[in-house]
Design a protein around this motif. Sequence first.
Motif, PDB file in Angstrom:
ATOM      1  N   UNK A 185      42.721  52.295  38.512  1.00  0.00           N
ATOM      2  CA  UNK A 185      44.098  51.951  38.122  1.00  0.00           C
ATOM      3  C   UNK A 185      44.317  50.437  38.145  1.00  0.00           C
ATOM      4  N   UNK A 186      43.692  49.771  39.146  1.00  0.00           N
ATOM      5  CA  UNK A 186      43.844  48.315  39.261  1.00  0.00           C
ATOM      6  C   UNK A 186      43.203  47.580  38.095  1.00  0.00           C
ATOM      7  N   UNK A 187      42.225  48.220  37.448  1.00  0.00           N
ATOM      8  CA  UNK A 187      41.543  47.573  36.324  1.00  0.00           C
ATOM      9  C   UNK A 187      42.503  47.208  35.206  1.00  0.00           C
ATOM     10  N   UNK A 188      43.585  47.984  35.044  1.00  0.00           N
ATOM     11  CA  UNK A 188      44.446  47.821  33.880  1.00  0.00           C
ATOM     12  C   UNK A 188      45.766  47.120  34.210  1.00  0.00           C
ATOM     13  N   UNK A 189      45.788  46.401  35.338  1.00  0.00           N
ATOM     14  CA  UNK A 189      46.966  45.595  35.670  1.00  0.00           C
ATOM     15  C   UNK A 189      46.982  44.331  34.819  1.00  0.00           C
ATOM     16  N   UNK A 190      45.865  43.621  34.785  1.00  0.00           N
ATOM     17  CA  UNK A 190      45.726  42.442  33.934  1.00  0.00           C
ATOM     18  C   UNK A 190      44.232  42.159  33.747  1.00  0.00           C
ATOM     19  N   UNK A 191      43.919  41.201  32.915  1.00  0.00           N
ATOM     20  CA  UNK A 191      42.521  40.927  32.586  1.00  0.00           C
ATOM     21  C   UNK A 191      41.746  40.375  33.775  1.00  0.00           C
TER      22      UNK A 191
END
Length: 521
Positions: free
Chosen positions: A27-33
Amino acid sequence: MQRSANHLPHELLISIFLQLGRKDQFNCMFVNQNWYHVVCSYIIYPHISLLRENDMARFMTLLEQTALNRQDPNRQSFYSRTDYGSLIKRLDLPWTKQSQIQLSASKLRRLVIRCRNIEAISLNDHWNLSDEQLIEVFRHCPRIMHLNLSGAFYTTINAFLHKDTKHVCHQIKSLDVRHTLDFWASKRDAWLPSLLDLRVDVGREDDFIRLQKILLHCKDTLRTLVINVKSTDHGHGFAYLNHALIKMENLNKLAISFIGRPRVTTTFELGAQMHDFEISGHCPPDVLSSLLSTTHLKRLVLWNCRISHHDINAIVYKNRATLETFFHTDRSVPSPQLADIKTPIDLSVSSNLKCVLVTVSNHPSTGTWLCDTYRHQLEHLYIAWNGDDEPSTTNWFSRLAAAPWPKVKSIILSNKIRLSEDEACRFLDIFENLEYIYFLLTETENLEGKFLVQLMQLPYLKGAGGFSSQMLPADTLSRSFMQRLEYLEIAYKEWAKGSQLLGNNEYPIQSSFYALPGNLN
């Protein structure tokens, strides 16, 4: 706040993400680049284990599709163009009864072509792996330093002698080629000057000669040596081995496994730097004599060696100031170690024990020394029952469960230990920091949902095994639950047999039960 979190140092983000479960990490992967880069590059993709055919198929699709996206000027998405294969540092492709991955030459080539930065690869138990396939891996992965080929039946030393692989051979640090048919098939010698860890089988006298030459090439670097001796008739083979060992001033971990009663007629010396020694099978007199002269062993493992308890006590006493791990089993004599016998093994002189095998019995004194002396310092515990009668729960379990064992990270229960489900749950309570657990129990009743739910809730659990079909009520468990147990069992097996030692310090703890621990310095 979002801006501050986005600009946190990568070291701090990594330490935070490592505390999360795998789902939360995704889930943390898609917070920001930035977070996506940190999770992909340092958490998920550096170590990939492919345990099923469909996992491998999906992973190959991901690598090949993103490769096509990078060539398409219309595909500008950061996420769809990421080169995931270049992030992989370690790749595990073990063959197991659960996975049964069929590793064809074309499939392996498709995979390694996309993973050019691999530094460690495990291809253990792929019996049909050929030298040509291994050469192909070397061609496309020039950075390989750690190689596990244990059980790769047809792999030989010829793969290390090919003109396209010599540059890789010079940088290999870990090599496991045990359980192969004839690794020493070629009469030419391989040059492996950077080896830190070598695990190999020998049988004929010629095998010892070639092993000696490899050891002399890496005498300044080698730290760990594991040898399976597959023949009882060695001729003068051990003379060649001993000649090499004398010159290896940095070798500090040695394990030797004998089949049958070996004929060792030469002097065998353990250097003063040796602090980790393991022997399996009948211990030759010259090896025992050298073992009796050691004074600073940290780890001593004796599997069915037929060494008298008097000699073992002498070894323990001489190494009492440094000994941290002690195992001893001997099926050839009745009432073995730590039981009610005339000359018991005395470990009370060792104040630094962290890992021990203890055999329980109905005698009132069994286990008392363990619970009273080592409850707050042991990290690994192997509890076995060795006797004809059913062990009394009130004699040993009550003492064991009297208080928590705060530092124990791995535990094995074996043989005729009978536990009810309530006792099994109590077991999990007193070992709340467990990372690995194994049940080899022949007398335990079915473990219903209460125990399994509590097992899954252990906060640090990484592997669990030994659950027989009669222990698990499969008809009442969900598919996801059974799948989770299956993955835990695979993880335990990989940990127990030491496959994770390719990276030497990849895991926070190593299996002290079955493999030389990589973090014992």
